[in-house]
Design an enzyme around this catalytic site. Sequence first.
Site, PDB file in Angstrom:
ATOM      1  N   GLY A 130     -26.602   2.249  40.109  1.00  0.00           N
ATOM      2  CA  GLY A 130     -27.503   2.628  38.960  1.00  0.00           C
ATOM      3  C   GLY A 130     -29.032   2.359  39.195  1.00  0.00           C
ATOM      4  O   GLY A 130     -29.751   3.199  38.777  1.00  0.00           O
ATOM      5  N   THR A 131     -29.442   1.055  39.507  1.00  0.00           N
ATOM      6  CA  THR A 131     -30.431   0.705  39.738  1.00  0.00           C
ATOM      7  C   THR A 131     -31.183   1.580  40.845  1.00  0.00           C
ATOM      8  O   THR A 131     -32.446   2.066  40.573  1.00  0.00           O
ATOM      9  CB  THR A 131     -30.751  -0.776  39.941  1.00  0.00           C
ATOM     10  OG1 THR A 131     -30.040  -1.493  39.012  1.00  0.00           O
ATOM     11  CG2 THR A 131     -32.071  -1.212  40.313  1.00  0.00           C
ATOM     12  N   ASN A 172     -26.929  -0.704  26.814  1.00  0.00           N
ATOM     13  CA  ASN A 172     -25.909  -1.807  27.524  1.00  0.00           C
ATOM     14  C   ASN A 172     -25.856  -3.172  26.937  1.00  0.00           C
ATOM     15  O   ASN A 172     -24.876  -3.821  26.974  1.00  0.00           O
ATOM     16  CB  ASN A 172     -26.377  -1.973  28.935  1.00  0.00           C
ATOM     17  CG  ASN A 172     -27.912  -2.631  29.083  1.00  0.00           C
ATOM     18  OD1 ASN A 172     -28.903  -1.994  28.700  1.00  0.00           O
ATOM     19  ND2 ASN A 172     -28.063  -3.697  29.635  1.00  0.00           N
ATOM     20  N   GLN A 224     -23.627   2.946  31.549  1.00  0.00           N
ATOM     21  CA  GLN A 224     -22.492   2.581  30.324  1.00  0.00           C
ATOM     22  C   GLN A 224     -21.758   3.801  29.890  1.00  0.00           C
ATOM     23  O   GLN A 224     -21.043   3.639  28.993  1.00  0.00           O
ATOM     24  CB  GLN A 224     -23.320   1.749  29.355  1.00  0.00           C
ATOM     25  CG  GLN A 224     -23.944   0.502  29.744  1.00  0.00           C
ATOM     26  CD  GLN A 224     -22.893  -0.648  30.326  1.00  0.00           C
ATOM     27  OE1 GLN A 224     -21.850  -0.469  29.711  1.00  0.00           O
ATOM     28  NE2 GLN A 224     -23.142  -1.503  30.920  1.00  0.00           N
ATOM     29  N   ALA A 261     -20.281   2.637  39.793  1.00  0.00           N
ATOM     30  CA  ALA A 261     -18.796   2.714  39.890  1.00  0.00           C
ATOM     31  C   ALA A 261     -18.305   1.482  39.459  1.00  0.00           C
ATOM     32  O   ALA A 261     -16.990   1.476  38.691  1.00  0.00           O
ATOM     33  CB  ALA A 261     -18.315   3.020  41.368  1.00  0.00           C
ATOM     34  N   HIS A 262     -19.029   0.427  39.383  1.00  0.00           N
ATOM     35  CA  HIS A 262     -18.228  -0.868  38.850  1.00  0.00           C
ATOM     36  C   HIS A 262     -18.310  -0.993  37.481  1.00  0.00           C
ATOM     37  O   HIS A 262     -17.813  -1.770  36.877  1.00  0.00           O
ATOM     38  CB  HIS A 262     -19.066  -2.137  39.462  1.00  0.00           C
ATOM     39  CG  HIS A 262     -20.481  -2.423  38.946  1.00  0.00           C
ATOM     40  ND1 HIS A 262     -20.634  -3.432  38.054  1.00  0.00           N
ATOM     41  CD2 HIS A 262     -21.766  -1.888  39.113  1.00  0.00           C
ATOM     42  CE1 HIS A 262     -22.024  -3.629  37.705  1.00  0.00           C
ATOM     43  NE2 HIS A 262     -22.691  -2.406  38.462  1.00  0.00           N
ATOM     44  N   THR A 267     -26.619   5.003  56.970  1.00  0.00           N
ATOM     45  CA  THR A 267     -25.160   5.508  56.939  1.00  0.00           C
ATOM     46  C   THR A 267     -24.581   5.185  55.590  1.00  0.00           C
ATOM     47  O   THR A 267     -24.710   3.985  54.965  1.00  0.00           O
ATOM     48  CB  THR A 267     -24.532   4.589  57.983  1.00  0.00           C
ATOM     49  OG1 THR A 267     -25.448   4.933  59.288  1.00  0.00           O
ATOM     50  CG2 THR A 267     -23.004   4.988  58.195  1.00  0.00           C
ATOM     51  N   CYS A 272     -28.188  -8.520  34.048  1.00  0.00           N
ATOM     52  CA  CYS A 272     -29.019  -8.501  34.919  1.00  0.00           C
ATOM     53  C   CYS A 272     -30.103  -9.751  34.361  1.00  0.00           C
ATOM     54  O   CYS A 272     -31.198 -10.006  35.284  1.00  0.00           O
ATOM     55  CB  CYS A 272     -29.937  -7.249  34.990  1.00  0.00           C
ATOM     56  SG  CYS A 272     -28.508  -5.914  35.499  1.00  0.00           S
TER      57      CYS A 272
END
Length: 382
Positions: free
Chosen positions: A71-72, A152, A180, A201-202, A238, A331
């Site tokens: 996201g960042t 968040n 979120q 994803a996390h 990649t 964070c």
Amino acid sequence: MKHVYLDNAATTRVRDEVIAKMQDALTNDYGNPSSTHSFGRTAKTAIESARKTIAKRMNAHPSEIIFTSGGTEADNMILRCAVKDLGVKTIITSKIEHHAVLHTVEDLRDNGLINLEFVDLDADGTPKQEHLKELLQKDDSKKLVSLMHVNNEIGNKIDVLSIANLVKDHGALFHSDSVQSIGHFEWDVKEVPVDFLAAAAHKFHGPKGVGFAFIRKNSGLGCMISGGAQERGYRAGTEAFHNIVGLEEAFVLAYDNLKEEQQYVSELKRYFIEKVKTEIPDAKFNGLSGNMDKSTYTLVNVCLPVTPEKGLMLLFHLDIKGIACSKGSACQSGSDKGSHVLSEILNEEDLKKPSLRFSFSKYNTKEDIDYTVGVLKEFTLQ
């Protein structure tokens, strides 16, 4: 010792199915997706399949889904390239955004690239649409509005459809940090006229280090990372193939089970709120996190009736008891600074008290909550 993980807003446990999918990719599909031989073509086909899967669920075009490291990066790419490529001169945001947005727009301002405006918030941390309208009408500069769908730290949900329509009515661009939100709420980008979104994803039981940006077709946005033609030229490098297939699997499982898991996790949150109100009646729920209708079902933020001196030991005490939670965004961990979100909405007295974020997932139980509230009660009474 009992272990209770209630920090799911920071990151979530990866689903077993996701791990299996990633392990298979790492073992068998190790070709470079840019290579033209069969090994590369297999990896490339899987990446494009993941792109189509996500796009279909969000009612987007596959070309509008760009894989990132999370996201960042997605937020940075969108905001910086909107200034670089689209001629944005004014960014309107709020003071309770994630630092991925706040630090980026502050850097753009400090380097003289934009004028930065902050929309007023009400007492609970909700952006005031009348003030947003005033800011949109302030001058003729090209504007971008950046407001997160789900906060968040305090869980507030903005009326994203109403705000998106307001922004569009004034000819501005709309970006929403939806880290979120995606994986926990339905998103239809045909219904909601948002230009840009960010996802990770996390946050929905996928791997760390991968996410995506939604960039509306023909936006004119250019690349932030150059050096190759990957990701339709938006992001050179990649692709993290194993992470992307893990993201796809987590995304599919999140939405295939969305209603069932929403109901289950909502009941956990409701139970937590009721338990805290009964056992620690002087506790307060920050922002709208105690309101089941106006906040996400995944988290609460609680201000506890504890002295500042005693509060310094609270997280340490919970950790000793095997309970994982957070005093704010993950964070910010390791920082002595208080929450920039709470500093905008709490009075001076409540700011001195400890506030904790508890966030829930499908892997939590009511027994986890009973134990946690019991430990909190014991600590407050000591």
